[in-house]
Design a protein around this motif. Structure first.
Motif, PDB file in Angstrom:
ATOM      1  N   MET A   1       0.835  -1.208   0.000  1.00  0.00           N
ATOM      2  CA  MET A   1       0.000   0.000   0.000  1.00  0.00           C
ATOM      3  C   MET A   1       0.865   1.251   0.000  1.00  0.00           C
ATOM      4  O   MET A   1       1.882   1.314   0.685  1.00  0.00           O
ATOM      5  CB  MET A   1      -0.890  -0.022   1.246  1.00  0.00           C
ATOM      6  N   HIS A   4       0.574   7.421   3.194  1.00  0.00           N
ATOM      7  CA  HIS A   4      -0.107   8.666   3.455  1.00  0.00           C
ATOM      8  C   HIS A   4       0.571   9.869   2.786  1.00  0.00           C
ATOM      9  O   HIS A   4      -0.044  10.649   2.092  1.00  0.00           O
ATOM     10  CB  HIS A   4      -0.093   8.806   4.979  1.00  0.00           C
ATOM     11  N   HIS A   7       0.142  10.235  -1.015  1.00  0.00           N
ATOM     12  CA  HIS A   7      -1.158  10.769  -1.429  1.00  0.00           C
ATOM     13  C   HIS A   7      -1.232  12.272  -1.180  1.00  0.00           C
ATOM     14  O   HIS A   7      -1.747  13.028  -1.998  1.00  0.00           O
ATOM     15  CB  HIS A   7      -2.281  10.079  -0.660  1.00  0.00           C
ATOM     16  N   LEU A   8      -0.691  12.665  -0.036  1.00  0.00           N
ATOM     17  CA  LEU A   8      -0.702  14.078   0.315  1.00  0.00           C
ATOM     18  C   LEU A   8       0.093  14.870  -0.718  1.00  0.00           C
ATOM     19  O   LEU A   8      -0.323  15.941  -1.179  1.00  0.00           O
ATOM     20  CB  LEU A   8      -0.085  14.247   1.711  1.00  0.00           C
ATOM     21  N   LEU A  11      -1.848  15.321  -3.893  1.00  0.00           N
ATOM     22  CA  LEU A  11      -2.859  16.372  -3.768  1.00  0.00           C
ATOM     23  C   LEU A  11      -2.244  17.762  -3.861  1.00  0.00           C
ATOM     24  O   LEU A  11      -2.759  18.649  -4.547  1.00  0.00           O
ATOM     25  CB  LEU A  11      -3.595  16.243  -2.434  1.00  0.00           C
TER      26      LEU A  11
ATOM     27  N   LEU B  92      -8.943  10.200  -3.000  1.00  0.00           N
ATOM     28  CA  LEU B  92      -7.630  10.493  -2.392  1.00  0.00           C
ATOM     29  C   LEU B  92      -7.796  11.144  -1.026  1.00  0.00           C
ATOM     30  O   LEU B  92      -7.133  10.778  -0.060  1.00  0.00           O
ATOM     31  CB  LEU B  92      -6.853  11.461  -3.292  1.00  0.00           C
ATOM     32  N   GLU B  93      -8.714  12.112  -0.980  1.00  0.00           N
ATOM     33  CA  GLU B  93      -8.914  12.833   0.281  1.00  0.00           C
ATOM     34  C   GLU B  93      -9.449  11.904   1.357  1.00  0.00           C
ATOM     35  O   GLU B  93      -9.038  11.977   2.523  1.00  0.00           O
ATOM     36  CB  GLU B  93      -9.870  14.014   0.059  1.00  0.00           C
ATOM     37  N   LEU B  95      -9.004   8.724   1.556  1.00  0.00           N
ATOM     38  CA  LEU B  95      -7.908   7.856   1.963  1.00  0.00           C
ATOM     39  C   LEU B  95      -7.029   8.547   2.992  1.00  0.00           C
ATOM     40  O   LEU B  95      -6.600   7.961   3.974  1.00  0.00           O
ATOM     41  CB  LEU B  95      -7.038   7.542   0.734  1.00  0.00           C
ATOM     42  N   LEU B  96      -6.771   9.833   2.741  1.00  0.00           N
ATOM     43  CA  LEU B  96      -5.914  10.587   3.650  1.00  0.00           C
ATOM     44  C   LEU B  96      -6.555  10.698   5.016  1.00  0.00           C
ATOM     45  O   LEU B  96      -5.892  10.607   6.045  1.00  0.00           O
ATOM     46  CB  LEU B  96      -5.681  11.997   3.091  1.00  0.00           C
ATOM     47  N   GLY B  99      -6.569   7.031   6.560  1.00  0.00           N
ATOM     48  CA  GLY B  99      -5.351   6.234   6.672  1.00  0.00           C
ATOM     49  C   GLY B  99      -4.174   6.886   7.358  1.00  0.00           C
ATOM     50  O   GLY B  99      -3.068   6.890   6.857  1.00  0.00           O
TER      51      GLY B  99
END
Lengths: 212, 100
Positions: A1, A4, A7-8, A11, B92-93, B95-96, B99
């Motif tokens: 996986m 975090h 992904h941040l 974004l 995505l948001e 997930l953030l 997680g």
């Protein structure tokens, strides 16, 4: 996986991409500071020419001196020359600092977003310029300085959609000063010096600290 | 949690470059080929292959026009593409949020 942070990061990257591709963000705070200083010098020249102090005169201010020609230059020629010099120098400083900032950040200066901002900025500005010429021709000289503030403010509000959002508030302040000036015509030059001089310097410094 | 991850990975937007292309199209009506290349720092071939994927999904539409004498290819996001993009961002948001 995937974690975090990744992904941040994605974004953040998306957000910056959306900003960069729609807004002109190379505008440098230093160009505001430079334009402000130049405007203050220009206003100071007028006071020296007229032999007056800020906030000392009212309506007689402009009319009294109409037939004087200090330093062998007539009133109108002096004003036009002074305004023209301020405009050219302020523009040159703006272009210089903004290109420098873009270069430092490795961005192109004159891309599509710059053109979009400039074209939106120039519509109210050109209309305002024509309007002021008509005011001048009609002898409404007292209204010229406040009118330049109002139209410049409108131009900033309009252009702010395509650049840093802070510009919008600067525009609103300029409009406010201009409107005050329309009701107190004798203070046109004082308000002009505050709007084009002080506000630019303050805003430039704030933006410089915030973004650079 | 698991279905969210699956959602992210099955869409064709699970790719930095394609996501970058879509973010540009979310805030601009039309963007030309050169605009993408410049902003994303890509080669012609690389960009073209990603564009093909997005076109295949029906996320973008292409338009060819002449600017002066030069042909120019521009792209716009379709309704489907906009929806895919916002869904992807939302996933995505989420997930953030879940997680940490």
């Amino acid at each position: 996986m995937r974690n975090h942070n990744e992904h941040l990061e994605t974004l953040t990257e998306i957000r910056s991409m959306m900003e960069r591709s729609s807004r002109f963000i190379s505008l440098s705070g230093l160009s505001g500071v430079a334009a402000g200083i130049i405007a203050l010098l220009g206003a100071a020249m007028v006071y020296v020419y007229l032999g007056l102090r800020p906030f000392s005169n009212y309506r007689i201010f402009y009319t009294e001196v109409l037939d004087k020609g200090k330093w062998g230059i007539g009133y109108e020629a002096f004003f036009l020359m002074d305004a023209f010099l301020v405009l050219v120098l302020a523009l040159a400083a703006g272009i210089y600092f903004t290109s420098r900032k873009a270069k430092q950040k490795g961005q192109k200066v004159w891309d599509k977003s710059a053109l979009r901002m400039l074209s939106n900025l120039s519509i109210p500005l050109v209309v305002g310029g024509i309007f002021c010429l008509v005011l001048y021709r009609e002898g409404q000289i007292l209204l010229v300085a406040p009118a330049t503030l109002v139209f410049y403010g409108l131009a900033l509000v309009n252009g702010s959609k395509y650049t840093l959002n802070d510009i919008r508030y600067l525009g609103l302040f300029e409009i406010g000063l201009g409107i005050i000036g329309l009701f107190f015509p004798g203070y046109g030059l004082e308000l002009w010096a505050i709007g084009f001089g002080l506000l630019h310097i303050i805003y430039g410094l704030v933006m410089y600290r915030k973004y650079e | 949690m698991k279905h969210l991850l699956e959602k992210l990975e099955t869409t064709k937007l699970d790719n930095r470059i394609r996501l970058g292309i879509m973010s540009m199209l979310m805030v601009n009506d039309w963007v030309d080929f050169g605009g993408f290349k410049e902003m994303l720092g890509l080669t012609d071939g690389n960009l073209a292959s990603h564009m093909k994927v997005l076109e295949g999904e029906g996320y973008v539409e292409m338009r060819k026009a002449f600017v002066g004498r030069k042909p120019q290819t521009s792209y716009t996001a379709t309704v489907l593409g906009r929806k895919a993009f916002t869904d992807h961002l939302a996933a995505l948001e989420e997930l953030l949020k879940s997680g940490t």
